[in-house]
Scaffold this motif. Structure first.
Motif, mmCIF file in Angstrom:
data_model
loop_
_atom_site.group_PDB
_atom_site.id
_atom_site.type_symbol
_atom_site.label_atom_id
_atom_site.label_comp_id
_atom_site.label_asym_id
_atom_site.label_seq_id
_atom_site.Cartn_x
_atom_site.Cartn_y
_atom_site.Cartn_z
ATOM 1 N N PRO A 1 22.715 14.984 17.002
ATOM 2 C CA PRO A 1 23.441 16.075 17.654
ATOM 3 C C PRO A 1 23.603 17.258 16.703
ATOM 4 N N LEU A 2 23.561 18.462 17.238
ATOM 5 C CA LEU A 2 23.716 19.659 16.421
ATOM 6 C C LEU A 2 25.157 19.754 15.925
ATOM 7 N N ASN A 3 25.320 20.183 14.660
ATOM 8 C CA ASN A 3 26.675 20.393 14.168
ATOM 9 C C ASN A 3 27.207 21.719 14.689
ATOM 10 N N ARG A 4 28.462 22.022 14.361
ATOM 11 C CA ARG A 4 29.115 23.206 14.924
ATOM 12 C C ARG A 4 28.419 24.491 14.489
ATOM 13 N N LEU A 5 27.977 24.561 13.236
ATOM 14 C CA LEU A 5 27.318 25.766 12.750
ATOM 15 C C LEU A 5 25.971 25.969 13.429
ATOM 16 N N GLU A 6 25.221 24.872 13.604
ATOM 17 C CA GLU A 6 23.937 24.970 14.306
ATOM 18 C C GLU A 6 24.140 25.426 15.741
ATOM 19 N N LYS A 7 25.140 24.848 16.400
ATOM 20 C CA LYS A 7 25.416 25.243 17.777
ATOM 21 C C LYS A 7 25.768 26.723 17.864
ATOM 22 N N TYR A 8 26.521 27.185 16.874
ATOM 23 C CA TYR A 8 26.904 28.594 16.870
ATOM 24 C C TYR A 8 25.671 29.498 16.832
ATOM 25 N N PHE A 9 24.704 29.194 15.961
ATOM 26 C CA PHE A 9 23.514 30.037 15.870
ATOM 27 C C PHE A 9 22.646 29.934 17.124
ATOM 28 N N VAL A 10 22.571 28.741 17.690
ATOM 29 C CA VAL A 10 21.821 28.584 18.940
ATOM 30 C C VAL A 10 22.446 29.429 20.038
ATOM 31 N N GLU A 11 23.785 29.394 20.121
ATOM 32 C CA GLU A 11 24.480 30.187 21.141
ATOM 33 C C GLU A 11 24.281 31.685 20.915
ATOM 34 N N GLN A 12 24.310 32.113 19.633
ATOM 35 C CA GLN A 12 24.100 33.523 19.338
ATOM 36 C C GLN A 12 22.685 33.969 19.701
ATOM 37 N N MET A 13 21.708 33.126 19.388
ATOM 38 C CA MET A 13 20.328 33.436 19.759
ATOM 39 C C MET A 13 20.171 33.492 21.267
ATOM 40 N N ASN A 14 20.819 32.570 21.944
ATOM 41 C CA ASN A 14 20.703 32.476 23.395
ATOM 42 C C ASN A 14 21.296 33.708 24.078
ATOM 43 N N SER A 15 22.347 34.277 23.465
ATOM 44 C CA SER A 15 23.007 35.426 24.085
ATOM 45 C C SER A 15 22.413 36.754 23.643
ATOM 46 N N ALA A 16 21.552 36.753 22.630
ATOM 47 C CA ALA A 16 20.947 37.999 22.155
ATOM 48 C C ALA A 16 20.025 38.585 23.221
ATOM 49 N N THR A 17 20.178 39.870 23.490
ATOM 50 C CA THR A 17 19.381 40.522 24.542
ATOM 51 C C THR A 17 18.486 41.625 24.009
ATOM 52 N N THR A 18 18.641 42.010 22.728
ATOM 53 C CA THR A 18 17.802 43.052 22.142
ATOM 54 C C THR A 18 17.228 42.557 20.824
ATOM 55 N N LYS A 19 16.205 43.241 20.348
ATOM 56 C CA LYS A 19 15.584 42.871 19.072
ATOM 57 C C LYS A 19 16.583 43.030 17.923
ATOM 58 N N ASP A 20 17.415 44.069 17.980
ATOM 59 C CA ASP A 20 18.405 44.273 16.930
ATOM 60 C C ASP A 20 19.384 43.110 16.859
ATOM 61 N N GLU A 21 19.806 42.616 18.016
ATOM 62 C CA GLU A 21 20.734 41.491 18.035
ATOM 63 C C GLU A 21 20.084 40.230 17.487
ATOM 64 N N VAL A 22 18.823 40.003 17.837
ATOM 65 C CA VAL A 22 18.095 38.851 17.299
ATOM 66 C C VAL A 22 17.967 38.967 15.784
ATOM 67 N N ASP A 23 17.592 40.165 15.298
ATOM 68 C CA ASP A 23 17.432 40.369 13.853
ATOM 69 C C ASP A 23 18.736 40.135 13.113
ATOM 70 N N ALA A 24 19.862 40.535 13.735
ATOM 71 C CA ALA A 24 21.159 40.325 13.101
ATOM 72 C C ALA A 24 21.464 38.846 12.928
ATOM 73 N N VAL A 25 21.134 38.039 13.949
ATOM 74 C CA VAL A 25 21.343 36.595 13.847
ATOM 75 C C VAL A 25 20.442 36.001 12.770
ATOM 76 N N LEU A 26 19.196 36.456 12.705
ATOM 77 C CA LEU A 26 18.257 35.940 11.699
ATOM 78 C C LEU A 26 18.731 36.259 10.291
ATOM 79 N N ARG A 27 19.290 37.477 10.086
ATOM 80 C CA ARG A 27 19.792 37.843 8.758
ATOM 81 C C ARG A 27 20.967 36.956 8.365
ATOM 82 N N LEU A 28 21.819 36.634 9.339
ATOM 83 C CA LEU A 28 22.953 35.768 9.057
ATOM 84 C C LEU A 28 22.494 34.361 8.688
ATOM 85 N N ILE A 29 21.468 33.878 9.347
ATOM 86 C CA ILE A 29 20.910 32.568 9.010
ATOM 87 C C ILE A 29 20.394 32.568 7.581
#
Length: 285
Positions: free
Chosen positions: A231-259
């Motif tokens: 099962p995914l831990n809480r931090l993994e779930k958080y990034f999956v949820e952020q990726m899932n909700s990203a609607t623009t390239k900038d939002e995706v890039d922001a999540v990738l930088r945080l990772i």
């Protein structure tokens, strides 16, 4: 639920049309054994290039479960160009107020028996209601349907019996074809609705249909690789949820930088999984 696809909106619904042609191949080619043109698992002919109106039934999952093709009789159509022998030498009807209905089929593998919403009977009635209501709104008075004796019996027992026939039934390869006449009247539509207990508006707007199809595609996206199947831990779930909700390239890039910033919190395998695609989805989330 019915969506009507014609020459105006067909570019919006290429995926739906593709699924419809696949359904036609399974029904007319595989199940019924008709002599039809099937290429790459899709059945279509030159009449589909004339921008007919396709009345398509889709279920709550966005799957195509039924369809019918409506074509004007003022130009080429199947009764005049393919099944003309049925007419016994008489000229085919040519009128802007008479349309031809062909290529009716339903997905018997996805639909069950009985009279419920996800049944063959229900979808059959839904496609008929959609076809007659759409045609009537366009000023059409009558419909010609090239059918076989089995479909003729289905129509007769479902409040949709033809009021007359053109010519005589003729053998056409493995089937017998006949030309049935049906009026696009309120009485006929009411009869089908009463039979199927359908009181609501069967049509989806283009926007509603596009939203349903888009929602279904999101749900079908593959999950993130979970190499150890834990099962995914809480931090993994958080990034999956952020990726899932990203609607623009900038939002995706922001999540990738945080990772990348928190990369010391992940194993190499976890980091690879999260960075594998621009959008991440996980069934475990």
């Amino acid at each position: 639920m019915i969506i009507v696809i014609d020459g105006i909106n067909q570019d919006k619904f290429k995926d739906v049309l593709d699924e419809m042609f696949k359904l036609r191949a399974r029904v007319f080619g595989d199940r019924l054994g008709w002599d039809v043109n099937i290429k790459d698992g899709r059945e279509r002919d030159h009449f589909d290039d004339l921008h007919p109106a396709h009345v398509v039934s889709i279920n709550n999952s966005g799957d195509v479960v039924g369809c019918m093709r409506l074509l004007q009789t003022t130009g080429p159509h199947m009764l005049s160009d393919v099944f003309h022998s049925i007419l016994d030498g008489d000229a085919p009807i040519r009128s802007s107020q008479v349309w031809e209905a062909t290529r009716f089929c339903v997905d018997t593998k996805k639909l069950g028996r009985g009279r419920g919403e996800n049944s063959v009977s229900y979808v059959t009635s839904e496609v008929m209601i959609g076809s007659f209501e759409y045609a009537k709104a366009a000023g059409v008075l009558d419909s010609i349907a090239v059918i076989d004796p089995v479909m003729n019996r289905v129509l007769q027992r479902s409040g949709n019996a033809p009021y007359d026939y053109l010519g005589t039934a003729k053998p056409m390869g493995k089937v017998v074809a006949m030309a049935a006449l049906m009026d696009c009247s309120d009485e006929r539509i009411s009869g089908i609705r009463d039979y199927a207990s359908i009181e609501h508006d069967v049509f989806l707007s283009d926007e509603e249909a596009l939203e349903l199809c888009a929602r279904t595609k999101v749900q079908e996206k593959p999950g993130v690789a979970n190499f150890d199947h834990q099962p995914l831990n809480r931090l993994e779930k958080y990034f999956v949820e952020q990726m899932n909700s990203a609607t623009t390239k900038d939002e995706v890039d922001a999540v990738l930088r945080l990772i990348e910033t928190l990369s010391d919190r992940f194993t190499p395998e976890q980091k690879t999984a999260l960075l594998r695609t621009p959008r991440a989805f996980a069934n475990e989330a």
